[in-house]
Design a protein around this motif. Structure first.
Motif, PDB file in Angstrom:
ATOM      1  N   VAL A   1      32.052  52.978  33.930  1.00  0.00           N
ATOM      2  CA  VAL A   1      33.127  52.520  33.118  1.00  0.00           C
ATOM      3  C   VAL A   1      34.261  53.409  33.654  1.00  0.00           C
ATOM      4  N   LYS A   2      34.182  54.720  33.958  1.00  0.00           N
ATOM      5  CA  LYS A   2      35.174  55.568  34.418  1.00  0.00           C
ATOM      6  C   LYS A   2      35.703  54.824  35.833  1.00  0.00           C
ATOM      7  N   THR A   3      35.007  54.439  36.555  1.00  0.00           N
ATOM      8  CA  THR A   3      35.372  53.902  37.855  1.00  0.00           C
ATOM      9  C   THR A   3      36.017  52.625  37.519  1.00  0.00           C
ATOM     10  N   ILE A   4      35.588  51.594  36.739  1.00  0.00           N
ATOM     11  CA  ILE A   4      36.595  50.619  36.614  1.00  0.00           C
ATOM     12  C   ILE A   4      37.773  50.796  35.965  1.00  0.00           C
ATOM     13  N   ILE A   5      37.914  51.874  35.062  1.00  0.00           N
ATOM     14  CA  ILE A   5      39.174  52.021  34.495  1.00  0.00           C
ATOM     15  C   ILE A   5      40.297  52.547  35.227  1.00  0.00           C
ATOM     16  N   ARG A   6      39.611  53.621  36.400  1.00  0.00           N
ATOM     17  CA  ARG A   6      40.437  54.199  37.353  1.00  0.00           C
ATOM     18  C   ARG A   6      40.933  53.023  38.486  1.00  0.00           C
ATOM     19  N   LYS A   7      39.941  52.210  38.966  1.00  0.00           N
ATOM     20  CA  LYS A   7      40.443  51.268  39.905  1.00  0.00           C
ATOM     21  C   LYS A   7      41.592  50.126  39.249  1.00  0.00           C
ATOM     22  N   TYR A   8      41.377  49.720  37.962  1.00  0.00           N
ATOM     23  CA  TYR A   8      42.185  48.780  37.443  1.00  0.00           C
ATOM     24  C   TYR A   8      43.935  49.484  37.319  1.00  0.00           C
ATOM     25  N   LEU A   9      43.807  50.960  36.848  1.00  0.00           N
ATOM     26  CA  LEU A   9      45.018  51.591  36.851  1.00  0.00           C
ATOM     27  C   LEU A   9      45.541  51.836  38.239  1.00  0.00           C
ATOM     28  N   TYR A  10      44.834  52.151  38.952  1.00  0.00           N
ATOM     29  CA  TYR A  10      45.250  52.341  40.539  1.00  0.00           C
ATOM     30  C   TYR A  10      45.755  50.908  41.147  1.00  0.00           C
ATOM     31  N   LYS A  11      45.118  50.020  41.073  1.00  0.00           N
ATOM     32  CA  LYS A  11      45.321  48.682  41.376  1.00  0.00           C
ATOM     33  C   LYS A  11      46.826  48.034  41.176  1.00  0.00           C
ATOM     34  N   ASN A  12      46.953  48.219  39.660  1.00  0.00           N
ATOM     35  CA  ASN A  12      48.026  47.659  38.917  1.00  0.00           C
ATOM     36  C   ASN A  12      49.167  48.748  39.119  1.00  0.00           C
ATOM     37  N   LYS A  13      49.146  49.987  39.660  1.00  0.00           N
ATOM     38  CA  LYS A  13      50.178  50.921  39.803  1.00  0.00           C
ATOM     39  C   LYS A  13      50.799  51.132  38.121  1.00  0.00           C
ATOM     40  N   ILE A  14      49.530  51.502  37.338  1.00  0.00           N
ATOM     41  CA  ILE A  14      50.208  51.672  35.679  1.00  0.00           C
ATOM     42  C   ILE A  14      49.790  53.012  35.461  1.00  0.00           C
ATOM     43  N   ASN A  15      51.094  53.611  34.674  1.00  0.00           N
ATOM     44  CA  ASN A  15      50.919  55.000  34.205  1.00  0.00           C
ATOM     45  C   ASN A  15      51.133  54.596  32.502  1.00  0.00           C
ATOM     46  N   LEU A  16      49.707  54.466  31.919  1.00  0.00           N
ATOM     47  CA  LEU A  16      49.848  54.040  30.512  1.00  0.00           C
ATOM     48  C   LEU A  16      50.581  54.881  29.580  1.00  0.00           C
ATOM     49  N   LEU A  17      50.875  56.122  29.969  1.00  0.00           N
ATOM     50  CA  LEU A  17      51.585  56.948  28.857  1.00  0.00           C
ATOM     51  C   LEU A  17      52.968  56.383  28.918  1.00  0.00           C
ATOM     52  N   LYS A  18      53.526  56.091  29.804  1.00  0.00           N
ATOM     53  CA  LYS A  18      54.827  55.326  29.998  1.00  0.00           C
ATOM     54  C   LYS A  18      55.271  54.025  29.437  1.00  0.00           C
ATOM     55  N   LEU A  19      54.189  53.551  29.088  1.00  0.00           N
ATOM     56  CA  LEU A  19      54.323  52.078  28.418  1.00  0.00           C
ATOM     57  C   LEU A  19      54.703  52.199  26.971  1.00  0.00           C
ATOM     58  N   ASP A  20      55.611  51.101  26.603  1.00  0.00           N
ATOM     59  CA  ASP A  20      55.640  50.977  25.191  1.00  0.00           C
ATOM     60  C   ASP A  20      54.583  50.394  24.620  1.00  0.00           C
ATOM     61  N   ASP A  21      54.395  50.487  23.203  1.00  0.00           N
ATOM     62  CA  ASP A  21      53.066  50.034  22.370  1.00  0.00           C
ATOM     63  C   ASP A  21      52.740  48.410  22.857  1.00  0.00           C
ATOM     64  N   LYS A  22      53.678  47.612  23.015  1.00  0.00           N
ATOM     65  CA  LYS A  22      53.338  46.362  23.115  1.00  0.00           C
ATOM     66  C   LYS A  22      52.775  46.077  24.424  1.00  0.00           C
ATOM     67  N   ASN A  23      53.230  46.785  25.517  1.00  0.00           N
ATOM     68  CA  ASN A  23      52.669  46.577  26.934  1.00  0.00           C
ATOM     69  C   ASN A  23      51.311  47.642  26.931  1.00  0.00           C
ATOM     70  N   PHE A  24      51.381  48.604  26.421  1.00  0.00           N
ATOM     71  CA  PHE A  24      50.129  49.526  26.238  1.00  0.00           C
ATOM     72  C   PHE A  24      48.887  48.551  25.757  1.00  0.00           C
ATOM     73  N   SER A  25      49.297  47.930  24.799  1.00  0.00           N
ATOM     74  CA  SER A  25      48.144  47.088  23.962  1.00  0.00           C
ATOM     75  C   SER A  25      47.652  45.996  25.044  1.00  0.00           C
ATOM     76  N   LYS A  26      48.676  45.198  25.832  1.00  0.00           N
ATOM     77  CA  LYS A  26      48.617  44.308  26.468  1.00  0.00           C
ATOM     78  C   LYS A  26      47.643  44.723  27.840  1.00  0.00           C
ATOM     79  N   HIS A  27      47.665  45.917  28.270  1.00  0.00           N
ATOM     80  CA  HIS A  27      46.915  46.520  29.556  1.00  0.00           C
ATOM     81  C   HIS A  27      45.637  46.960  28.928  1.00  0.00           C
ATOM     82  N   ILE A  28      45.530  47.452  27.856  1.00  0.00           N
ATOM     83  CA  ILE A  28      44.242  47.765  27.294  1.00  0.00           C
ATOM     84  C   ILE A  28      43.497  46.598  27.179  1.00  0.00           C
ATOM     85  N   TYR A  29      44.057  45.393  26.687  1.00  0.00           N
ATOM     86  CA  TYR A  29      42.942  44.473  26.276  1.00  0.00           C
ATOM     87  C   TYR A  29      42.649  43.846  27.641  1.00  0.00           C
TER      88      TYR A  29
END
Length: 261
Positions: free
Chosen positions: A34-62
């Motif tokens: 599970v950790k590996t899947i999360i890290r791969k997704y965030l790295y591949k999409n170049k996402i810093n979840l902490l910097k997202l507003d709530d709407k985009n945060f929810s979208k990427h968590i989904y």
């Protein structure tokens, strides 16, 4: 896991409403996936979840929740722990939620709107037979006693109308929004207790948790500096499932049926 330990866990689940289960090697491997899947997704999409507003945060968590469930099988976890689940349920036929929820909570100070789910029972959001349901909670990343699941001790034995009352309130989560599809509620409950209660935190390092759906619980606020990741789902004996309800967030049936060999 030994038979004697399984017996002790089963007894504690009935008496206390919850059990801690040591994370052994096979479960460590599952969590690492599970950790590996999360890290791969965030790295591949170049996402810093902490910097997202709530709407985009929810979208990427989904999207990340779907990514996890497309790359993992619920059956794997139940099969890895078949002796435990057979002992708890005393039955090989299980009805389980058909996917893992991914719970991601920002540091509390970073989000005014994306709030953890307040105190509840599973019967608040489901039919009456959900009184027989169990919750499975698995820590993934940045999970500590200070930001885990909070609960009220022995509350699986509390009686509605006698020990507490419930008032329904609206939230800022829209029905079938990304937030709703990752487990947040468009309708929440405010509980009023008829006696003094105190909260405890349902966390033990290097353990996952199984607890009764009747145990009054909710997510604690995250006062750490990192996002807290966990996964969870609900399950029960197949024979306790009176019908297969439609999940409001997805429009799909709630349960899938498993047989643990």
């Amino acid at each position: 896991m030994s038979i004697n330990l399984n017996k002790k866990l089963s007894k504690n689940l009935k008496e206390n409403g919850y059990i801690f289960v040591p994370i052994d090697k096979i479960n460590q491997i599952f969590i690492l996936k599970v950790k590996t899947i999360i890290r791969k997704y965030l790295y591949k999409n170049k996402i810093n979840l902490l910097k997202l507003d709530d709407k985009n945060f929810s979208k990427h968590i989904y999207k990340l929740q779907n990514y996890i469930n497309n790359n993992l099988k619920i059956e794997e976890f139940f099969e890895n722990n078949k002796n435990l689940f057979n002992k708890i349920l005393k039955n090989k036929n299980i009805a389980t939620q058909y996917y893992f929820y991914l719970r991601c909570f920002k540091p509390n100070k970073n989000s005014d709107n994306y709030k953890p789910i307040s105190l509840h029972r599973e019967t608040f959001q489901g039919p009456e037979f959900f009184k027989d349901i169990y919750n499975l909670w698995i820590p993934i990343l940045n999970c500590y006693k200070t930001n885990a699941v909070k609960f009220i001790e022995k509350s699986h034995k509390f009686k509605l109308g006698k020990d507490f009352d419930v008032q329904i309130k609206s939230t800022n989560i829209k029905k079938r929004s990304f937030g709703h599809k990752t487990g947040l509620l468009y309708q929440d409950r405010k509980l009023k207790f008829n006696k003094k209660i105190s909260y405890k935190l349902l966390f033990k390092k290097n353990n996952f948790v199984i607890f009764s759906g009747q145990l009054i619980h909710g997510n604690a606020k995250n006062y750490s500096k990192k996002i807290r990741f966990s996964i969870d789902l609900r399950f029960m004996k197949k024979k306790s499932m009176k019908f297969n309800p439609i999940q409001s967030s997805s429009g799909k049936k709630y349960f899938k049926l498993l047989k643990i060999k």
